[in-house]
Design a protein around this motif. Structure first.
Motif, PDB file in Angstrom:
ATOM      1  N   ASN A 182      23.636  28.908 -67.872  1.00  0.00           N
ATOM      2  CA  ASN A 182      22.347  29.405 -67.406  1.00  0.00           C
ATOM      3  C   ASN A 182      22.191  29.060 -65.926  1.00  0.00           C
ATOM      4  O   ASN A 182      22.403  29.898 -65.059  1.00  0.00           O
ATOM      5  N   LYS A 183      21.857  27.809 -65.614  1.00  0.00           N
ATOM      6  CA  LYS A 183      21.709  27.379 -64.229  1.00  0.00           C
ATOM      7  C   LYS A 183      22.617  26.179 -63.949  1.00  0.00           C
ATOM      8  O   LYS A 183      22.914  25.388 -64.837  1.00  0.00           O
ATOM      9  N   LEU A 184      23.014  26.068 -62.682  1.00  0.00           N
ATOM     10  CA  LEU A 184      23.916  25.006 -62.252  1.00  0.00           C
ATOM     11  C   LEU A 184      23.295  24.243 -61.085  1.00  0.00           C
ATOM     12  O   LEU A 184      22.811  24.848 -60.125  1.00  0.00           O
ATOM     13  N   ILE A 185      23.333  22.908 -61.158  1.00  0.00           N
ATOM     14  CA  ILE A 185      22.892  22.037 -60.061  1.00  0.00           C
ATOM     15  C   ILE A 185      24.086  21.180 -59.662  1.00  0.00           C
ATOM     16  O   ILE A 185      24.685  20.500 -60.504  1.00  0.00           O
ATOM     17  N   ILE A 186      24.438  21.222 -58.389  1.00  0.00           N
ATOM     18  CA  ILE A 186      25.571  20.415 -57.903  1.00  0.00           C
ATOM     19  C   ILE A 186      25.078  19.464 -56.815  1.00  0.00           C
ATOM     20  O   ILE A 186      24.343  19.845 -55.920  1.00  0.00           O
ATOM     21  N   ILE A 187      25.484  18.199 -56.914  1.00  0.00           N
ATOM     22  CA  ILE A 187      25.097  17.162 -55.961  1.00  0.00           C
ATOM     23  C   ILE A 187      26.359  16.624 -55.301  1.00  0.00           C
ATOM     24  O   ILE A 187      27.228  16.067 -55.974  1.00  0.00           O
ATOM     25  N   GLY A 188      26.484  16.793 -53.991  1.00  0.00           N
ATOM     26  CA  GLY A 188      27.640  16.251 -53.266  1.00  0.00           C
ATOM     27  C   GLY A 188      28.962  16.788 -53.775  1.00  0.00           C
ATOM     28  O   GLY A 188      29.921  16.031 -53.926  1.00  0.00           O
ATOM     29  N   ALA A 189      29.023  18.101 -54.032  1.00  0.00           N
ATOM     30  CA  ALA A 189      30.258  18.724 -54.525  1.00  0.00           C
ATOM     31  C   ALA A 189      31.054  19.310 -53.363  1.00  0.00           C
ATOM     32  O   ALA A 189      30.528  19.510 -52.263  1.00  0.00           O
ATOM     33  N   ASN A 190      32.315  19.606 -53.613  1.00  0.00           N
ATOM     34  CA  ASN A 190      33.152  20.260 -52.600  1.00  0.00           C
ATOM     35  C   ASN A 190      34.059  21.271 -53.283  1.00  0.00           C
ATOM     36  O   ASN A 190      34.342  21.166 -54.479  1.00  0.00           O
ATOM     37  N   THR A 191      34.521  22.255 -52.514  1.00  0.00           N
ATOM     38  CA  THR A 191      35.361  23.313 -53.079  1.00  0.00           C
ATOM     39  C   THR A 191      36.824  23.177 -52.681  1.00  0.00           C
ATOM     40  O   THR A 191      37.670  23.895 -53.205  1.00  0.00           O
ATOM     41  N   PHE A 192      37.119  22.306 -51.740  1.00  0.00           N
ATOM     42  CA  PHE A 192      38.505  21.948 -51.411  1.00  0.00           C
ATOM     43  C   PHE A 192      38.479  20.569 -50.757  1.00  0.00           C
ATOM     44  O   PHE A 192      37.447  20.140 -50.212  1.00  0.00           O
ATOM     45  N   PRO A 193      39.600  19.823 -50.802  1.00  0.00           N
ATOM     46  CA  PRO A 193      39.612  18.432 -50.337  1.00  0.00           C
ATOM     47  C   PRO A 193      39.139  18.250 -48.900  1.00  0.00           C
ATOM     48  O   PRO A 193      38.501  17.232 -48.583  1.00  0.00           O
ATOM     49  N   GLU A 194      39.425  19.213 -48.036  1.00  0.00           N
ATOM     50  CA  GLU A 194      39.066  19.070 -46.632  1.00  0.00           C
ATOM     51  C   GLU A 194      37.559  19.102 -46.392  1.00  0.00           C
ATOM     52  O   GLU A 194      37.099  18.866 -45.272  1.00  0.00           O
ATOM     53  N   GLY A 195      36.799  19.404 -47.446  1.00  0.00           N
ATOM     54  CA  GLY A 195      35.346  19.355 -47.321  1.00  0.00           C
ATOM     55  C   GLY A 195      34.806  17.934 -47.326  1.00  0.00           C
ATOM     56  O   GLY A 195      33.625  17.704 -47.051  1.00  0.00           O
ATOM     57  N   VAL A 196      35.680  16.952 -47.639  1.00  0.00           N
ATOM     58  CA  VAL A 196      35.301  15.540 -47.689  1.00  0.00           C
ATOM     59  C   VAL A 196      35.585  14.890 -46.332  1.00  0.00           C
ATOM     60  O   VAL A 196      36.511  15.288 -45.611  1.00  0.00           O
ATOM     61  N   ASP A 197      34.793  13.886 -45.985  1.00  0.00           N
ATOM     62  CA  ASP A 197      34.978  13.156 -44.729  1.00  0.00           C
ATOM     63  C   ASP A 197      36.432  12.732 -44.554  1.00  0.00           C
ATOM     64  O   ASP A 197      37.054  12.185 -45.465  1.00  0.00           O
ATOM     65  N   VAL A 198      36.977  12.970 -43.368  1.00  0.00           N
ATOM     66  CA  VAL A 198      38.398  12.768 -43.122  1.00  0.00           C
ATOM     67  C   VAL A 198      38.807  11.301 -43.275  1.00  0.00           C
ATOM     68  O   VAL A 198      39.899  10.989 -43.772  1.00  0.00           O
ATOM     69  N   ASN A 204      25.324  33.069 -61.368  1.00  0.00           N
ATOM     70  CA  ASN A 204      24.295  32.194 -61.937  1.00  0.00           C
ATOM     71  C   ASN A 204      23.479  31.532 -60.821  1.00  0.00           C
ATOM     72  O   ASN A 204      24.007  31.277 -59.733  1.00  0.00           O
ATOM     73  N   PRO A 205      22.213  31.221 -61.069  1.00  0.00           N
ATOM     74  CA  PRO A 205      21.419  30.473 -60.092  1.00  0.00           C
ATOM     75  C   PRO A 205      22.016  29.072 -59.880  1.00  0.00           C
ATOM     76  O   PRO A 205      22.318  28.370 -60.847  1.00  0.00           O
ATOM     77  N   VAL A 206      22.194  28.704 -58.618  1.00  0.00           N
ATOM     78  CA  VAL A 206      22.807  27.419 -58.286  1.00  0.00           C
ATOM     79  C   VAL A 206      21.928  26.670 -57.293  1.00  0.00           C
ATOM     80  O   VAL A 206      21.515  27.228 -56.279  1.00  0.00           O
ATOM     81  N   PHE A 207      21.647  25.405 -57.600  1.00  0.00           N
ATOM     82  CA  PHE A 207      20.905  24.521 -56.708  1.00  0.00           C
ATOM     83  C   PHE A 207      21.918  23.593 -56.049  1.00  0.00           C
ATOM     84  O   PHE A 207      22.546  22.763 -56.704  1.00  0.00           O
ATOM     85  N   VAL A 208      22.108  23.737 -54.732  1.00  0.00           N
ATOM     86  CA  VAL A 208      23.093  22.957 -53.978  1.00  0.00           C
ATOM     87  C   VAL A 208      22.370  21.803 -53.296  1.00  0.00           C
ATOM     88  O   VAL A 208      21.483  22.024 -52.462  1.00  0.00           O
ATOM     89  N   ILE A 209      22.773  20.571 -53.631  1.00  0.00           N
ATOM     90  CA  ILE A 209      22.093  19.367 -53.145  1.00  0.00           C
ATOM     91  C   ILE A 209      23.098  18.467 -52.427  1.00  0.00           C
ATOM     92  O   ILE A 209      24.238  18.309 -52.864  1.00  0.00           O
ATOM     93  N   VAL A 210      22.648  17.848 -51.341  1.00  0.00           N
ATOM     94  CA  VAL A 210      23.505  16.921 -50.611  1.00  0.00           C
ATOM     95  C   VAL A 210      22.624  15.965 -49.813  1.00  0.00           C
ATOM     96  O   VAL A 210      21.482  16.299 -49.463  1.00  0.00           O
ATOM     97  N   GLY A 211      23.129  14.764 -49.534  1.00  0.00           N
ATOM     98  CA  GLY A 211      22.420  13.827 -48.672  1.00  0.00           C
ATOM     99  C   GLY A 211      22.774  14.061 -47.218  1.00  0.00           C
ATOM    100  O   GLY A 211      23.875  14.519 -46.894  1.00  0.00           O
ATOM    101  N   GLU A 212      21.853  13.741 -46.348  1.00  0.00           N
ATOM    102  CA  GLU A 212      22.099  13.908 -44.912  1.00  0.00           C
ATOM    103  C   GLU A 212      23.321  13.112 -44.472  1.00  0.00           C
ATOM    104  O   GLU A 212      24.079  13.540 -43.586  1.00  0.00           O
ATOM    105  N   ASN A 257      23.205  33.529 -55.293  1.00  0.00           N
ATOM    106  CA  ASN A 257      21.885  33.134 -55.766  1.00  0.00           C
ATOM    107  C   ASN A 257      21.761  31.613 -55.708  1.00  0.00           C
ATOM    108  O   ASN A 257      21.935  30.918 -56.712  1.00  0.00           O
ATOM    109  N   THR A 258      21.469  31.073 -54.503  1.00  0.00           N
ATOM    110  CA  THR A 258      21.450  29.621 -54.328  1.00  0.00           C
ATOM    111  C   THR A 258      20.165  29.126 -53.683  1.00  0.00           C
ATOM    112  O   THR A 258      19.467  29.855 -52.978  1.00  0.00           O
ATOM    113  N   LYS A 259      19.908  27.861 -53.955  1.00  0.00           N
ATOM    114  CA  LYS A 259      18.870  27.110 -53.264  1.00  0.00           C
ATOM    115  C   LYS A 259      19.563  25.889 -52.668  1.00  0.00           C
ATOM    116  O   LYS A 259      20.332  25.209 -53.342  1.00  0.00           O
ATOM    117  N   LEU A 260      19.308  25.596 -51.407  1.00  0.00           N
ATOM    118  CA  LEU A 260      19.959  24.470 -50.728  1.00  0.00           C
ATOM    119  C   LEU A 260      18.914  23.435 -50.318  1.00  0.00           C
ATOM    120  O   LEU A 260      17.865  23.783 -49.782  1.00  0.00           O
TER     121      LEU A 260
END
Length: 547
Positions: free
Chosen positions: A427-443, A490-498, A516-519
């Motif tokens: 139905n709906k997906l909420i992701i917190i601090g997710a990434n789609t490939f390794p390089e999206g993470v702090d080096v 699907n509706p996706v709520f994308v969440i991350v910390g500053e 269909n996202t909310k950031l």
């Protein structure tokens, strides 16, 4: 011919035994045995510790004969001898001379001295240095150290070691050393007397083992290191708390010191110092990215471990799959909401979410395979597609046709893979601090992961196998491209910390590519925002799912 072969075998056995040298170490002045002396080969990682009566037996059959044997203990002059000569004199009686102590008068007015504490104070149980002799036969006698640097002459009063876990029926013998610095690494032991202590459970107060060294008159200035070494094998296991992004130093016996940037042991010291004195290693600059990205979460870790979640027998159940067993707990009633934790975590990480969210939804919190109480029977590489399949199999077991998912960190990555493979079940997906490939993470974090994997490969300890698989998972997965993201309807709520370890531009890319996202980027929050701002997060999750 048989006689010749027999003589050859007999000679070989004699020659091999000749490489095993036994002996006793004595004090020259008192003519008494010296206990727990380090005996090894210079620049090599193999060695032994003499027993409480100074007796030792060392195998030198594989030692480099161009090196020297080295024998040392604080308070005595270092003894060295050519290996060949050392082998000839078997058994050995080693006599060590006491060091001449240079007692210097320290003229500092008492009124100017203040008490300070320097070093690593974390009491986390999430990041630890593990001491487990049963899994670590070869390098159990290795040494760990932490660097300090003071701009004023200072006296060490207490040395503190934060213990995350302790399991041993008998006291554990260990030694502290204080080293000078050379080329950024520990160099010579500056102690006039040895600091050998027995670590026992009843001596650990509020997670800290403290020894009083005030009478030893240890004065330091400039760079120096505090080192710890276990001296005697024991049945059990000890976990020493550690701080991410602080450098620790390790060596195997007399081998070279290695700087390990992944984490530092929780060693801290109480000192007497001039009121203007400071430990330079403790300074935190405004632009110190590491301290911002990885805050101390030990308080939250302790709270989560003290909660019922993740070990609630009243609601916990296990489902058997073909190659795994998944543990899950169910709370509340209503529309199903799946909670997926981060790498190396468990259900207990949602201890601040479950009480509130279960008032609105039927919460199904899952321990991912190979983590928490879930079991993985496979030995190959892990990936988030496997985790998504596990979730779908659990849905089938529970007769669920459609679910909502709240995934934190790795759990968010699994949520994205689930949305791609099983969109009809989401139905709906909420992701917190997710990434789609390794390089999206702090080096820097990725570099530290790579360093830790390399260290584990060198250590070759079975107890690290699962942790190494989970680190490699983050280094190699996920691999979701922009085109795939655009297919998620699907509706996706994308969440991350500053201040998240996930790059801001990477999170913004995810939100842009999914139609269909909310950031939402939470100000001043880190990757651990479910701990840090639980009330605000819970409210936002409920609003998103209800509306």
């Amino acid at each position: 011919m048989k006689k010749i072969n027999s003589l050859f075998l007999l000679f070989s056995a004699f020659y091999f035994n000749a490489q095993i040298v036994s002996g006793t170490v004595f004090s020259k002045e008192e003519n008494k045995p010296i206990p727990y002396v380090k005996i090894g080969v210079e620049r090599e990682s193999k060695g032994i510790i003499s027993d409480e009566k100074g007796n030792f037996s060392i195998d030198l059959s594989k030692a480099n004969t161009s090196h020297k044997l080295k024998i040392e203990v604080p308070g005595y002059e270092v003894y060295t001898q050519n290996i060949g000569e050392f082998i000839k004199n078997n058994p050995q009686k080693i006599v060590l001379s006491e060091k001449v102590k240079n007692i210097q008068e320290i003229k500092i007015k008492p009124k100017k001295l203040v008490d300070k504490n320097w070093g690593v104070n974390t009491k986390t149980k999430h990041v630890i240095y593990s001491v487990n002799p049963s899994f670590n036969n070869e390098n159990f006698l290795g040494e760990t150290a932490l660097e300090f640097s003071t701009n004023k002459r200072s006296k060490i009063k207490n040395i503190n070691l934060n213990i995350a876990s302790y399991k041993s029926d008998q006291p554990v013998l260990m030694r502290y050393s204080v080293y000078s610095e050379k080329n950024g690494l520990p160099d010579k032991n500056i102690l006039d007397e040895e600091i050998t202590v027995e670590l026992a459970e009843d001596k650990i107060k509020d997670g800290t083992f403290t020894i009083d060294v005030n009478d030893q008159n240890i004065w330091v200035q400039g760079k120096f290191f505090i080192g710890i070494q276990f001296l005697k094998r024991f049945e059990g296991r000890i976990g020493i708390s550690a701080a991410l992004f602080r450098a620790g130093f390790i060596r195997e016996f007399y081998g070279d010191w290695q700087k390990m940037s992944i984490a530092a042991p929780a060693i801290n010291i109480d000192v007497k110092v001039d009121k203007n004195g400071k430990n330079i290693k403790d300074e935190v600059k405004d632009n110190d990215r590491a301290s911002v990205l990885t805050p101390d979460i030990s308080q939250y870790t302790i709270e989560s471990e003290n909660s019922v979640y993740g070990k609630n027998d009243a609601v916990g159940k296990t489902v058997k799959l073909n190659d795994a067993e998944l543990y899950y707990e169910t709370y509340g009633e209503g529309e199903p909401l799946i909670l997926l934790h981060g790498n190396g975590g468990s259900i207990q990480e949602f201890y601040k979410q479950i009480p509130e969210l279960s008032k609105q939804f039927k919460i199904i919190a899952i321990d991912t395979r190979a983590q928490g109480k879930s079991i993985d029977f496979t030995k190959g590489d892990l990936n988030y597609k496997i985790f998504a399949d596990d979730l779908n199999n659990l849905m089938t077991h529970l007769n669920l046709t459609k679910i909502n998912i709240l995934g934190w960190s790795d759990g968010g990555n699994t949520g994205l893979e689930f949305a791609l493979k099983y969109p009809q079940n989401l139905n709906k997906l909420i992701i917190i601090g997710a990434n789609t490939f390794p390089e999206g993470v702090d080096v820097e974090l990725l570099k530290n992961f790579k360093s830790k994997v390399k260290f584990m490969d060198l250590a070759n300890q079975r107890e690290h196998d699962t942790e190494k698989r989970l680190l490699n998972l983050m280094l190699n997965e996920p691999n979701i491209n922009k085109k795939s993201l655009s297919q998620i309807k699907n509706p996706v709520f994308v969440i991350v910390g500053e201040n998240d370890v996930i790059k801001k531009e990477h999170t913004e890319m995810i939100a842009k590519e999914i139609p269909n996202t909310k950031l939402k980027i939470y100000p001043k929050a880190s990757h651990y925002l479910p701990f840090e701002i639980a009330d605000e997060l819970n409210k936002d999750v409920i609003d998103f799912l209800k509306n």
